[in-house]
Design an enzyme around this catalytic site. Structure first.
Site, mmCIF file in Angstrom:
data_model
loop_
_atom_site.group_PDB
_atom_site.id
_atom_site.type_symbol
_atom_site.label_atom_id
_atom_site.label_comp_id
_atom_site.label_asym_id
_atom_site.label_seq_id
_atom_site.Cartn_x
_atom_site.Cartn_y
_atom_site.Cartn_z
ATOM 1 N N TRP A 131 13.832 36.819 9.595
ATOM 2 C CA TRP A 131 12.989 35.961 10.434
ATOM 3 C C TRP A 131 11.505 36.327 10.253
ATOM 4 O O TRP A 131 10.684 36.001 11.072
ATOM 5 C CB TRP A 131 13.386 36.132 11.905
ATOM 6 C CG TRP A 131 14.637 35.402 12.288
ATOM 7 C CD1 TRP A 131 14.712 34.166 12.863
ATOM 8 C CD2 TRP A 131 16.000 35.837 12.140
ATOM 9 N NE1 TRP A 131 16.028 33.808 13.069
ATOM 10 C CE2 TRP A 131 16.844 34.813 12.652
ATOM 11 C CE3 TRP A 131 16.605 36.976 11.643
ATOM 12 C CZ2 TRP A 131 18.229 34.907 12.665
ATOM 13 C CZ3 TRP A 131 17.992 37.072 11.656
ATOM 14 C CH2 TRP A 131 18.793 36.046 12.157
ATOM 15 N N CYS A 178 19.653 31.161 11.950
ATOM 16 C CA CYS A 178 20.862 30.788 12.695
ATOM 17 C C CYS A 178 21.629 29.599 12.122
ATOM 18 O O CYS A 178 22.848 29.622 12.055
ATOM 19 C CB CYS A 178 20.549 30.552 14.169
ATOM 20 S SG CYS A 178 19.590 29.066 14.502
ATOM 21 N N ASP A 223 29.840 32.886 16.984
ATOM 22 C CA ASP A 223 28.441 32.916 16.555
ATOM 23 C C ASP A 223 28.264 34.075 15.583
ATOM 24 O O ASP A 223 28.547 35.216 15.921
ATOM 25 C CB ASP A 223 27.545 33.099 17.788
ATOM 26 C CG ASP A 223 26.065 32.962 17.459
ATOM 27 O OD1 ASP A 223 25.724 32.922 16.258
ATOM 28 O OD2 ASP A 223 25.254 32.912 18.396
ATOM 29 N N TYR A 260 10.898 29.654 15.301
ATOM 30 C CA TYR A 260 11.811 28.921 16.185
ATOM 31 C C TYR A 260 12.511 29.852 17.162
ATOM 32 O O TYR A 260 13.074 29.428 18.157
ATOM 33 C CB TYR A 260 12.830 28.100 15.374
ATOM 34 C CG TYR A 260 14.034 28.868 14.895
ATOM 35 C CD1 TYR A 260 15.216 28.860 15.623
ATOM 36 C CD2 TYR A 260 13.993 29.619 13.722
ATOM 37 C CE1 TYR A 260 16.320 29.572 15.192
ATOM 38 C CE2 TYR A 260 15.087 30.327 13.287
ATOM 39 C CZ TYR A 260 16.249 30.304 14.028
ATOM 40 O OH TYR A 260 17.344 31.014 13.603
ATOM 41 N N HIS A 291 19.051 27.252 19.113
ATOM 42 C CA HIS A 291 19.907 28.223 18.438
ATOM 43 C C HIS A 291 21.199 27.499 18.070
ATOM 44 O O HIS A 291 21.727 26.725 18.855
ATOM 45 C CB HIS A 291 20.189 29.418 19.358
ATOM 46 C CG HIS A 291 21.106 30.432 18.737
ATOM 47 N ND1 HIS A 291 20.943 30.862 17.434
ATOM 48 C CD2 HIS A 291 22.189 31.086 19.212
ATOM 49 C CE1 HIS A 291 21.898 31.743 17.158
ATOM 50 N NE2 HIS A 291 22.665 31.888 18.212
#
Length: 691
Positions: free
Chosen positions: A246, A282, A364, A524, A341
């Site tokens: 990220w 994600c 997830d 984000y 997400h």
């Protein structure tokens, strides 16, 4: 040549040929909904009969001849572990899988075999064994008769049974998806090629379980399979499939925004025998996980939660700290609210939970928190999350917080104490979306995660969650008599634009607001990158007056500071002079990128040559350097890429490729353009291929 008869075994059966009827148009793949897999092997689903044809050296005599079809998986097969399974042709003698003679004609026996609902999912070897007084005569190992056995959402006996043909068509059979991102009131979408039927993908999905050292005997249990996969799709702590990044620096890999599908990622991972692929965020984790689920026959879908709480200390509070004048204190605000997400839902019965908690489950693979010591999450029952029954495994409290946290504004006094000044209970989990069934629309599934905001049911659920240890903010604050809101804007990248603050004075007295407006470029994930606007207007309001205050944002102020998702997060906070009350408003403005134009020419038929062109014009006043273009389309065109070292201001590029569709049906070609200065540029075109 005719096999020579062995003098000892003369009267006993000899096996001349085994045909597992594995062609896409033959009975097995058609009946088992596996005809789309690009594979030379037989692929079948659990609990549904499939047929094989055995040719002996003479007609089979049921009264005298004894034979069995043996299924073997893994290196040390054992009957007790379910890794060695003999199947007999007669009703009297049956093992865990059933066998029957469907027909005999001359020397050929057609045998029907029905696997059990809990059998191991994976690749089996087949042998035929004939009993003789001298021992068992067995066929030699023949890799071409190997058989893959998958989960079966069409069968009521299988725990993944999904009783809805259209839903199965979408969540098991559709190779194309749409993943939602952006902001809840300005939703963007990107097409994705899941490619679960492409050559090599099924082997890659099974390799992931091998790489996890998952015991074969657990691989028939969908709860264990999905939990292992949620850990294995990220590389944290187990050398899993994808490396998260990220940071904005993707020098040593593919930027997450550049991918257009899962196939390349899975084939890279399996082809390197398990070297993690760089890089993911994600939606990439969710998309590749979705390929894994659909490929193995587990109904799966990608969902997006807008304003998703990522809490650092496991309560239902997202803390935003202001100083005594009402100005945001960035250094002390640690919790982050992701603009969105993505995670996955998979469909299964939960025999380990009380009735009512089966159905869609959250899994997830994005590494956020550890669960039982590893970065993984789920399966957590969506029904349990909705009803606040967060004591049930796995990881329901974490998912509950992602959709239910309150945003708490604190004012930090001079002595360091924090005073709660405002609670926003509706900001987080604002909307949960997934793709609609069998068309490109979207489906709002927020109501599956929570009751309507402010309803008595919602209050009961939050109380229930508190009983299980979720902490919430109890402060009841007087309503402020001044409100401020920031409406949505549609902004093209590079434009100047005005952000409007809409004030409303509900009191019958004058009010003065000292306001702080910050506009920050954010990833984000809500992590700030650079401040591009800071203004401190003083707003005077007459009794019951509504008034707009505009703040100008110039293209040159933000253009070179944008990070890949091109979001600017505006927060207006302030203090009413007369009452000391705090007012707040938050808005994510998504800056829209230019699009790619994708055009197809040629006759849309299987095996005919066609052309696709991708066009792009650089609309900026600066050059784009080291530009990466990618393109693919399920069933019609394998992944292709092209690089341009420079696209000068105002100039256009056009990239043309040829392709020959492999199969009929409607599909898409998806393209992406990516470079350090401009991320998330997409284009697509739909086409229908005739036979």
């Amino acid at each position: 040549p005719i096999p020579v008869r062995d003098p000892y075994f003369g009267e006993f059966l000899d096996i001349w040929d085994v045909d597992v009827l594995k062609q896409p148009q033959e009975i097995n793949k058609q009946g088992h909904n596996t005809h789309l897999y690009s594979s030379d092997f037989l692929i079948v689903r659990r609990t549904l009969e499939f047929q094989i044809k055995i040719t002996f050296d003479r007609p089979y005599k049921p009264a005298e001849d004894k034979f069995a079809v043996e299924f073997v998986i893994g290196p040390s097969p054992q009957y007790s572990k379910g890794t060695y399974i003999p199947v007999f042709p007669n009703e009297e003698r049956q093992s865990v899988w059933r066998g029957r003679i469907v027909e005999t004609s001359d020397n050929v026996v057609t045998m029907g075999i029905t696997t059990s609902p809990e059998c191991i999912v994976g690749k089996y070897m087949i042998y035929i064994g004939v009993v003789t007084p001298y021992g068992i005569r067995r066929t030699r190992r023949d890799p071409s008769t190997d058989i893959y056995i998958l989960f079966n959402p069409w069968s009521p006996a299988d725990p993944v049974f999904l009783d809805d043909e259209e839903e199965r068509e979408e969540c098991v059979m559709n190779e194309l998806g749409i993943i939602y991102h952006g902001a809840y009131d300005d939703v963007s979408e990107r097409a994705w090629n899941y490619g679960q039927f492409e050559f090599g993908v099924l082997d890659a999905c099974l390799f992931i379980m091998d790489k996890a050292d998952m015991p074969l005997s657990n691989r028939g249990d969908v709860i264990k399979v999905t939990r292992v996969a949620s850990a294995m799709l990220n590389s944290r702590d187990d050398d899993g499939v994808l490396v998260g990044n990220w940071s904005g620096d993707y020098t040593y890999g593919v930027p997450p925004t550049s991918w257009t599908g899962s196939v390349e990622i899975l084939l890279d991972y399996a082809g390197s025998r398990g070297t993690p692929v760089c890089y993911a965020q994600c939606w990439v984790y969710a998309a590749v996980f979705n390929t894994f689920l659909r490929c193995l026959g587990i109904p799966g879908r990608v969902v997006t939660n807008f304003f998703s709480a990522h809490d650092n200390d496991g309560n239902l509070k997202m803390d935003i700290i202001l100083d005594e004048n009402g100005k945001l204190d960035r250094n002390r605000t640690k919790d982050s609210i992701w603009n969105y997400h993505c995670w996955n839902e998979c469909f299964m019965a939960r025999s380990d939970l009380p009735p009512g908690f089966g159905g869609w489950q959250v899994v997830d693979a994005t590494p956020q928190e550890t669960s039982d010591g590893m970065f993984r999450c789920g399966p957590a029952s969506v029904a349990a999350v909705k009803h606040g029954q967060i004591c049930y495994p796995f990881d329901a409290p974490f998912v509950f917080a992602e959709v239910n946290s309150d945003v708490i504004f604190y004012r930090r006094q001079k002595d360091g104490t924090l005073e709660v000044v405002k609670v926003n209970p509706t900001h987080v989990g604002r909307m949960v979306l997934t793709k609609a069934v069998l068309h490109d629309g979207r489906r709002d599934i927020t109501d599956q995660y929570k009751f309507p905001e402010g309803s008595p049911e919602e209050r009961r659920v939050l109380e229930k969650a508190e009983e299980f240890g979720c902490q919430r903010e109890k402060a009841s604050l007087p309503q402020s008599d001044v409100e401020v809101e920031i409406p949505t804007l549609d902004v093209r990248v590079g434009d100047n634009f005005d952000v409007t603050l809409q004030f409303k004075n509900h009191s019958d007295q004058r009010r003065t607001a000292d306001v702080y407006v910050t506009g920050t470029v954010v990833y984000y994930t809500g992590v700030p990158s650079a401040e591009v606007v800071f203004k401190t207007p003083k707003v005077k309001l007459d009794p019951l007056q509504s008034k707009d205050e505009k703040v100008l944002v110039r293209g040159e102020d933000y253009m070179h500071k944008l990070v890949e998702q091109a979001n600017i997060h505006f927060i207006a906070t302030g203090k009413i002079k007369e009452t000391g009350q705090i007012i707040t408003a938050m808005k994510v403005i998504t800056i829209h990128n230019p699009k790619l134009i994708v055009k197809v020419t040629g006759s849309p038929r299987v095996s005919e040559e066609m052309y696709v062109s991708v066009e792009f014009t650089n609309p900026f006043k600066f050059s784009l350097e080291n530009v990466d273009l990618r393109m693919e389309g399920p069933g019609i065109m394998p992944f292709k890429r092209k690089q341009y070292s420079l696209i000068a201001p105002g100039t256009s590029i056009m990239w043309t490729e040829t392709f020959s569709p492999r199969r009929a049906g409607s599909t898409k070609l998806i393209a992406s353009l990516d470079c350090a200065a401009l991320r998330q540029v997409y284009g697509e075109t739909e086409l229908t291929i005739q036979q």
